[in-house]
Design an enzyme around this catalytic site. Structure first.
Site, PDB file in Angstrom:
ATOM      1  N   GLY A   1       0.797  -1.231   0.000  1.00 12.01           N
ATOM      2  CA  GLY A   1       0.000   0.000   0.000  1.00 12.01           C
ATOM      3  C   GLY A   1       0.826   1.275   0.000  1.00 12.01           C
TER       4      GLY A   1
ATOM      5  CE1 TYR B   1      32.657   0.012   3.082  1.00 18.17           C
ATOM      6  CE2 TYR B   1      33.535   0.118   5.318  1.00 18.17           C
ATOM      7  CZ  TYR B   1      32.455   0.003   4.458  1.00 18.17           C
ATOM      8  OH  TYR B   1      31.181  -0.111   4.978  1.00 18.17           O
TER       9      TYR B   1
ATOM     10  CB  ALA C   1      35.305   5.466   0.449  1.00 17.42           C
TER      11      ALA C   1
ATOM     12  CB  ILE D   1      24.563  -3.900   9.999  1.00 17.63           C
ATOM     13  CG1 ILE D   1      24.899  -2.567  10.704  1.00 17.63           C
ATOM     14  CG2 ILE D   1      23.048  -4.077   9.849  1.00 17.63           C
ATOM     15  CD1 ILE D   1      24.420  -2.429  12.126  1.00 17.63           C
TER      16      ILE D   1
END
Ligand code: NAP
Length: 246
Positions: free
Chosen positions: A53, A154, A157, A187
């Site tokens: 929705g 990394y 950056a 994570i």
């Protein structure tokens, strides 16, 4: 959280943290433009939002391709009229100790994780300034704050994203456009699933909460920074890492 029918563009929305950000924003009534590299992943996320929705559109763009980002931004601004929220979340790793890191590994990570923020922010941030409203959230990493052996590209950056965000926060503040960084720790996503069992165990040992975070943990912080309630917060870095980098 209040959103007033805003429109958001979320990069890296096909999987992991970006997918969770797109879903949380969509649940708040935000129209979400889901960007990822492959059509199938952002398409599936946009379809799921529509089926629930919500309002969404999928756009496959290689964020490392500046010309493609500029063209997609122009097309989307024409289609939607305005983009109120920009979340630069797409990112990759090409890990290796510096002695073994190729120039290609360096350039690909800088281009995908950092230069992409320059292109998206330039294309979408200025229209926000003209409209006198905007929220920019850049998803960096705790590695950009404290460094990590094997991740010089990394970390550079992600550290660059922090400095970039603070600079544009200063440029855009007068025009009611905020820019902040969310810096995740470990994570549970495809990105960390590739780490070996030993590395994951060692990582958990460095986290006071003794566990990896969920993509939703990052998404809720990002969503708050995109909301009306966060209107007086800019140029800040928020670590969401179970206490790892404190
Ligand atoms: P992920 O599961 O690997 O998902 C990455 C997403 O980025 C995918 O949707 C992918 O598109 C997209 N992407 C990658 N390269 C792209 C490109 N060149 N053009 C367009 N889209 C591209 O990663 P994640 O773990 O959710 O990470 C999201 C962000 O959080 C990244 O910036 C990462 O550095 C940061 N972060 C993650 C962690 C962690 O522990 N997971 C920790 C700190 C920071 P496709 O779906 O089409 O492949």
């Amino acid at each position: 959280m209040t959103f007033n029918q805003r429109t958001a563009l979320v990069t890296g929305a096909g999987r992991g943290i970006g997918k969770a950000i797109a879903e949380v924003l969509a649940r708040q009534g935000v129209t979400v433009i889901c960007v990822s590299k492959s059509e199938s992943s952002c398409g599936a996320v946009a379809q799921a939002i529509l089926a629930a929705g919500g309002k969404a559109k999928a756009v496959a763009v290689d964020v490392a391709d500046g010309a493609a980002v500029t063209k997609a931004s122009q097309d989307l601004l024409t289609e939607f009229g305005k983009i109120d929220i920009l979340v630069n979340n797409a990112g990759i790793t090409r890990d290796g100790l510096l002695a073994r890191m190729s120039e290609d590994d360096w350039n690909t990570v800088i281009q995908t994780n950092l230069t992409s923020c320059f292109h998206w922010t330039k294309a979408i941030g200025w229209p926000m300034c003209r409209a006198r409203y905007g929220r920019i959230v850049n998803v960096a990493s705790v590695v950009g704050l404290v460094g990590n052996a094997g991740q010089a590209n990394y970390a550079a950056a992600k550290g660059g994203m922090v400095a970039f965000t603070k600079s544009i926060a200063k440029e855009f503040a007068r025009r009611n456009v905020t820019a902040n960084v969310v810096a995740p720790g470990f994570i549970k996503t495809d990105m960390t699933a590739t780490l070996g069992e030993e590395v994951q165990k060692a990582a958990q040992g460095m986290i006071p909460m003794q566990r990896f975070g969920e993509a939703a943990d990052i998404a809720h912080m990002v969503a708050f920074l995109c909301s009306e309630e966060a209107s007086y917060i800019t140029g800040q870095v928020f670590t969401v890492d179970g206490g790892m980098a404190m």
